[in-house]
Design an enzyme around this catalytic site. Structure first.
Site, mmCIF file in Angstrom:
data_model
loop_
_atom_site.group_PDB
_atom_site.id
_atom_site.type_symbol
_atom_site.label_atom_id
_atom_site.label_comp_id
_atom_site.label_asym_id
_atom_site.label_seq_id
_atom_site.Cartn_x
_atom_site.Cartn_y
_atom_site.Cartn_z
ATOM 1 N N HIS A 1 56.678 81.475 81.968
ATOM 2 C CA HIS A 1 56.911 81.394 80.543
ATOM 3 C C HIS A 1 55.836 82.052 79.701
ATOM 4 C CE1 HIS A 1 60.691 80.010 79.446
ATOM 5 N NE2 HIS A 1 60.261 79.914 78.207
ATOM 6 N N GLU B 1 73.489 83.067 84.557
ATOM 7 C CA GLU B 1 72.185 83.131 85.225
ATOM 8 C C GLU B 1 72.162 82.403 86.560
ATOM 9 O OE1 GLU B 1 69.186 81.624 82.543
ATOM 10 O OE2 GLU B 1 70.331 79.851 82.038
ATOM 11 N N ASP C 1 66.580 84.561 85.238
ATOM 12 C CA ASP C 1 66.983 83.543 86.206
ATOM 13 C C ASP C 1 67.976 84.096 87.216
ATOM 14 O OD1 ASP C 1 65.558 81.125 85.853
ATOM 15 O OD2 ASP C 1 66.474 80.942 83.880
ATOM 16 N N CYS D 1 70.138 89.082 77.634
ATOM 17 C CA CYS D 1 68.959 88.666 76.874
ATOM 18 C C CYS D 1 67.752 88.404 77.762
ATOM 19 C CB CYS D 1 69.276 87.431 76.041
ATOM 20 S SG CYS D 1 69.735 86.009 77.055
HETATM 21 C C1 PEP Z 1 66.815 84.394 81.490
HETATM 22 O O1 PEP Z 1 66.836 83.563 82.398
HETATM 23 O O2 PEP Z 1 66.952 85.611 81.670
HETATM 24 C C2 PEP Z 1 66.620 83.968 80.099
HETATM 25 C C3 PEP Z 1 66.804 84.798 79.102
HETATM 26 O O3 PEP Z 1 66.227 82.689 79.865
HETATM 27 P P1 PEP Z 1 64.778 82.096 80.151
HETATM 28 O O4 PEP Z 1 63.874 83.236 80.485
HETATM 29 O O5 PEP Z 1 64.362 81.373 78.919
HETATM 30 O O6 PEP Z 1 65.037 81.191 81.293
HETATM 31 MG MG MG Z 2 67.071 81.452 81.985
#
Ligand code: PEP
Ligand code: MG
Length: 754
Positions: free
Chosen positions: A362, A603, A627, A674
């Site tokens: 993160h 995902e 993910d 995204c």
């Molecule tokens: C992803 O998993 O690509 C995503 C956009 O969500 P996060 O990175 O917040 O898990």
């Molecule tokens: Mg994700």
């Protein structure tokens, strides 16, 4: 036997210094195996020799003196063969070499086991016996297991100047340390450790200047932590499961427990300042709990550590908190949390380096959203040893230069100013649409979560918010925000981008996004309680969040709802039922609520195979490539040990992404992407090539992606995508794309400089 081994390993893991760790290893192993001598040798990377690091039974005068080159002695053979060597009569072994200084001649039986960390031999653990007592298979198995289990702890225990002498810190001849490219960009700055406050092991030794002041400060801290915990507990009563609620009571009790307070006070009376007295007491209590046979009591050690951190935070912070940050601050830590990043004034934060963690942690997501270069997984280097030093971060290559020579500083200063120039040029694109040279229109949205994302998103001319990570404000707090607090946060985001669409994702906690006040105890967190799975089992949290979002949207009408981690159609139906409940409840209050479009994150790999039935339940799809790649490749997104296997450009992953966009188009279901792949200009080109025309990314990356997509035709992008599918792996795809960017004269979009 296994119990003895566990005890040694846990003691070593708690050791704060390499010397202590080594001493605990040799004495523990020697006693457990009834050996007459035990020694640990470690490799000094400056000359690649094995250095005797610690021993019991060999002559201690030889510590640091015996340095074995490759080819000398049986210990060295263990290292070369990377496997256990056992001998009944070691002096007759063809590789035996006598080192008189160690006193080895008195021993007969020998076993040596390699200590291997992340594939590299970092040392050798060896034992000897005198007389005619030889070692057996069980001894050999124990030693080999001990070496495996201790490798992580020994590699991680490198924190003191003495360990730098052993060589596993930055060595002077080394030009840079290689980590993993986290967030792009280059930065020159000064290292600051983010959180000495909450890190007990980072508390330095210091004498108390005034014992009464120290004692009062400590007792005040106990009282304030207890009050704080009870307050949180009251607030949580209605929304937390009872087992989590009980934890607060345990913490409050531990904070004031006599066995903790009286020992800390005793240490203060012996002359220590309060933080160090607390540190040593917590360590002592943890050791005692670790030694207990009952597994549940063992877990109490973790609770004590947590309470210890809270007490440390409540202690006199002025002595530990940096009063000011350097003008160009580079935060360095094992992991750097969002809360720590938020401590640094934004205009002073130049870069982030995590010793652990990988490209999908993160911290990377946050660094990208702030437009700050970041390097992850720098590995076994002492963060403390870096404090105050000058570093250069190359976020494209994943490199960190420590105290770089003037030639490198001037090269990177040039890169920095070229990047500024490029940024100004790209700023001019903010009002232009994203259209490829053959006229294909692409929508570029921004990912948001932090309040600061609003300004940066608007500045780059985002067409909307493709992903609002609603967990971010939750991660910055000490307890769940109320419905009114949440509503205010969401309203700000919806208002700022209105009338443009804002896709708000419901809470995606668990996995790599834990909330400090909502502990989820599970062994396999990435496959466990995460995202929608948590929310459906906590409808009270889900309902509050949905109501807050809908209430905030009443005035603007631009809200879209997105569900994370969906893997079944049932989850969508259950979520919709709670959404209906939220809508009804608000309507009963007389609020005119509009039903927002509902989408799911793609995902979890199984979704690719049931997309048709899932798509029938929702209005849009959004691909979470972070993910999706993690689960397709079975690579934990935060684990540096397997980071080299994480490869979102691998042809297999590209095929999966292609399958999603193709299916969505066939089903006429709007689809966007995204994940962080969209933020990388080279990858964005491939996404266009496979058919994505809607991407969402961290705001600072929008100009580079826009410039890329305006520089190519979709036809060329499709050709490049077809070419990529023929290549053996992601590295080859990356090399091919970098070459194409250089040929187009836009290489500066994917590397340092212009
Ligand atoms: C992803 O998993 O690509 C995503 C956009 O969500 P996060 O990175 O917040 O898990
Ligand atoms: Mg994700």
């Amino acid at each position: 036997m296994i119990k003895k081994l566990r005890q040694i390993v846990s003691k070593v893991a708690d050791a704060r210094e390499l010397e202590t760790a080594l001493r605990l290893v040799v004495s523990g192993v020697k006693d457990a195996l009834l050996a007459d001598a035990c020694a640990v040798y470690l490799i000094d990377p400056s000359d690649e020799r094995l250095v005797l690091g610690e021993t019991e039974g060999l002559d201690r005068a030889s510590i640091g003196v015996v340095r074995l080159a490759v080819g000398t002695g049986v210990v060295s053979l263990v290292r070369e063969q990377r496997e256990v060597v056992r001998s009944e009569e070691v002096s007759l072994h063809p590789r035996f070499k006598l080192f008189p200084v160690t006193g080895e001649s008195q021993f007969r039986a020998f076993i040596g086991a390699p200590i291997i960390h992340r594939g590299d031999v970092i040392g050798v653990l060896a034992i000897w016996r005198k007389g005619y007592r030889s070692f057996d298979d069980r001894d050999e198995a124990f030693l080999a297991t001990a070496a495996v289990q201790l490798s992580g702890a020994l590699a991680g225990a490198i924190v003191t100047p003495a360990s730098i002498r052993l060589g596993r810190s930055h060595s002077p001849g080394e030009t840079y340390r290689q980590g993993i490219a986290g967030a792009p960009g280059v930065a020159i700055g000064e290292v600051m450790l983010p959180s000495p406050l909450a890190d007990l092991s980072a508390v330095p030794d210091r004498r108390a200047i005034d014992i009464t002041v120290e004692e009062t400060a400590f007792l005040d801290a106990v009282a304030s932590v207890q009050a704080q915990i009870l307050q949180s507990s009251e607030r949580m009563q209605d929304i937390l499961p009872s087992e989590s609620h009980a934890l607060f009571e345990v913490y409050a009790m531990l904070a004031g427990d006599e066995s903790l307070t009286s020992r800390v006070v005793e240490r203060i009376h012996s002359g220590s300042w309060a933080p160090a007295a607390l540190r040593d007491t917590v360590q002592e209590l943890c050791l005692q709990f670790n030694e207990m046979a009952d597994e549940r009591l063992k877990e109490r050690a973790e609770d004590i550590r947590a309470v210890g951190r809270k007490l440390l935070l409540a202690l006199r912070t002025d002595q530990l908190t940096p009063k000011s940050f350097p003008k160009r601050t580079v935060l360095v830590g094992d992991e750097v949390s969002l809360a720590r990043i938020a401590e640094v004034p934004q205009d002073q934060l130049a870069g982030i380096v995590c010793l652990k963690g990988s490209v999908l942690s993160h911290t990377v997501v946050i660094a990208r959203s702030l437009g700050i270069p970041a390097v992850m997984g720098l590995g076994d280097i002492s963060a403390e040893g870096l404090a105050g030093r000058h570093v250069i971060i190359d976020g494209y290559m994943g490199r960190v230069f420590i105290d770089p020579p003037p030639s490198i500083v001037s090269e990177y200063s040039r890169f920095e100013s070229e990047e500024r120039l490029l940024a100004t040029e790209l700023d001019n694109l903010s009002d232009l649409p994203t259209i490829t040279s053959d006229g294909v229109r692409v929508v570029l949205d921004v990912n948001t979560g932090l309040a600061s994302d609003i300004d940066s998103g608007l500045k780059v001319g985002a067409e909307g918010v493709g992903l609002y990570r609603s967990e971010f404000p939750f991660m910055l707090r000490q307890s769940f925000p109320t419905e009114t607090e949440q509503c205010a946060i969401y309203r700000r985001m919806l208002a700022a981008f209105s009338p443009r669409p804002v896709v708000m994702r419901t809470l995606d906690i668990g996995g790599d996004k834990p909330l400090p006040y909502f502990p989820i105890d599970q062994t396999n967190s990435l496959l466990g309680w995460r995202g929608i799975r948590v929310m459906l089992q906590h409808p009270e949290l889900f309902l509050v969040q949905l109501k807050a979002m809908l209430r905030a949207n009443a005035q603007y009408g631009n809200l879209h709802l997105l569900l994370p981690m969906v893997s079944t159609t049932e989850e969508v139906r259950d979520s919709r039922a709670i959404l209906e409940q939220a809508i009804d409840s608000l309507r009963r209050e007389g609020i005119a609520v509009k039903r927002p479009p509902l989408g799911i994150m793609v995902e979890v790999p199984i979704v690719l195979f049931i997309l048709e039935s899932l798509a029938a339940e929702v209005d849009f799809l959004s691909v979470g490539s972070n993910d999706l790649t993690q689960y397709l490749t079975a690579v934990d997104r935060g684990n540096a040990n397997v980071a080299h296997l994480y490869d979102p450009l691998a042809p297999g992953v590209l095929k999966a992404l292609h399958s999603v966009v193709k299916q969505a188009n066939d089903l006429s279901k709007p689809v966007s992407l995204c994940g962080d792949l969209a933020a990388d200009p080279a990858s964005a080109l491939l996404l266009l090539g496979m058919g994505f025309v809607h991407l969402s990314m961290a705001a600072p990356m929008v100009p580079r992606v826009k410039k890329t997509l305006r520089s190519f035709s979709q036809r060329r992008a499709s050709e490049l995508f077809e070419l990529a599918l023929e290549l053996p792996d992601g590295a080859a795809v990356r090399t091919m794309l970098n070459r194409v960017f250089e040929e187009e004269g836009i290489g500066g979009l994917v590397r340092a400089g212009r």
